[in-house]
Write a protein that holds these residues in place. Structure first.
Motif, mmCIF file in Angstrom:
data_model
loop_
_atom_site.group_PDB
_atom_site.id
_atom_site.type_symbol
_atom_site.label_atom_id
_atom_site.label_comp_id
_atom_site.label_asym_id
_atom_site.label_seq_id
_atom_site.Cartn_x
_atom_site.Cartn_y
_atom_site.Cartn_z
ATOM 1 N N HIS A 143 1.383 -0.879 -0.127
ATOM 2 C CA HIS A 143 0.255 -0.080 -0.164
ATOM 3 C C HIS A 143 0.798 1.503 0.098
ATOM 4 C CE1 HIS A 143 -3.390 2.301 1.189
ATOM 5 N NE2 HIS A 143 -2.583 3.363 1.726
ATOM 6 N N PHE A 144 0.237 2.565 -0.923
ATOM 7 C CA PHE A 144 1.253 3.617 -0.903
ATOM 8 C C PHE A 144 0.081 4.208 -0.261
ATOM 9 C CE2 PHE A 144 1.842 7.470 -2.769
ATOM 10 C CZ PHE A 144 3.291 8.028 -2.431
ATOM 11 N N ASP A 145 1.087 5.389 0.639
ATOM 12 C CA ASP A 145 0.135 6.421 0.378
ATOM 13 C C ASP A 145 0.984 7.767 0.745
ATOM 14 O OD1 ASP A 145 -2.180 7.264 1.984
ATOM 15 O OD2 ASP A 145 -1.603 7.232 3.979
ATOM 16 N N GLY A 146 0.260 8.900 0.613
ATOM 17 C CA GLY A 146 1.256 9.700 0.604
ATOM 18 C C GLY A 146 0.217 11.318 -1.042
ATOM 19 N N GLU A 147 1.755 11.468 -1.236
ATOM 20 C CA GLU A 147 0.918 12.643 -2.687
ATOM 21 C C GLU A 147 2.172 13.099 -3.248
ATOM 22 O OE1 GLU A 147 0.720 15.766 0.239
ATOM 23 O OE2 GLU A 147 2.445 17.209 -0.096
ATOM 24 N N PHE A 148 1.832 13.973 -4.743
ATOM 25 C CA PHE A 148 2.533 13.863 -5.789
ATOM 26 C C PHE A 148 2.253 15.744 -5.539
ATOM 27 C CE2 PHE A 148 -1.099 12.276 -7.843
ATOM 28 C CZ PHE A 148 -1.372 13.603 -8.944
ATOM 29 N N SER A 149 3.351 16.759 -6.157
ATOM 30 C CA SER A 149 3.317 18.031 -6.524
ATOM 31 C C SER A 149 3.525 17.951 -7.884
ATOM 32 C CB SER A 149 3.639 18.791 -5.582
ATOM 33 O OG SER A 149 5.078 18.429 -5.301
ATOM 34 N N VAL A 150 2.851 18.972 -9.354
ATOM 35 C CA VAL A 150 3.657 18.137 -10.847
ATOM 36 C C VAL A 150 2.898 20.155 -10.893
ATOM 37 C CG1 VAL A 150 1.830 17.273 -11.172
ATOM 38 C CG2 VAL A 150 3.362 17.767 -12.611
ATOM 39 N N ALA A 151 3.681 20.419 -12.250
ATOM 40 C CA ALA A 151 3.732 21.509 -12.279
ATOM 41 C C ALA A 151 3.686 21.583 -13.598
ATOM 42 C CB ALA A 151 5.483 22.991 -12.115
ATOM 43 N N TYR A 152 2.440 21.823 -14.649
ATOM 44 C CA TYR A 152 2.325 21.638 -16.363
ATOM 45 C C TYR A 152 1.470 22.821 -16.867
ATOM 46 C CZ TYR A 152 -2.556 21.232 -14.900
ATOM 47 O OH TYR A 152 -4.149 21.257 -14.100
#
Length: 138
Positions: A54-63
């Motif tokens: 199980h993965f629990d986290g977040e991601f951030s990205v500029a696009y």
């Protein structure tokens, strides 16, 4: 992003922190393409729950998106929480919900991130207020 399942994740209850950058490569559905996506920064924790990772986290990205009215580029940022489960390929048939598959000691975290990115994009993106492109009517 190909993630190698380490020895600490191979045992029940094992955990490992994730802090990585990866590139997304996909075609956006819906008619208005995302022109450019910066590398994604993903952070979180992977945990083995009786063979299910199980993965629990977040991601951030500029696009860079495109205004669907005037076709000018729009700079955007996205930060999204992500929770995803991974099972070995043979166990997928028994899964009742959306679960990602991994083989051997390698799993692809990028697929879950791409799915979450696409689901969090606006279907059509427009400039903020100042778009002057005329509507076409017939």
């Amino acid at each position: 992003m190909l993630y190698v399942v380490t020895e600490s994740l191979k045992t029940d209850g094992g955990t490992e922190d994730v802090d990585a950058h990866l590139a997304l490569t996909f075609d956006r559905p819906g008619g208005c393409p995302v022109e450019k996506v910066q590398p994604v920064h993903v952070t979180g924790r992977m945990t083995n729950h009786d063979g299910l990772i199980h993965f629990d986290g977040e991601f951030s990205v500029a696009y860079t998106d495109v205004c669907c009215r005037c076709l000018q580029p729009i700079e955007r940022k996205m930060k999204v929480g992500l929770s995803a489960d991974f099972v070995r390929g043979k166990e997928k048939a028994a899964a009742e919900e959306e679960i990602y598959v991994y083989e051997g000691s390698k799993l692809t975290l990028g697929e879950a991130i791409e799915d979450a990115f696409i689901l969090n994009l606006p279907y059509r993106d427009y400039c903020d207020g100042g778009c002057v492109a005329p509507f076409v009517s017939e």
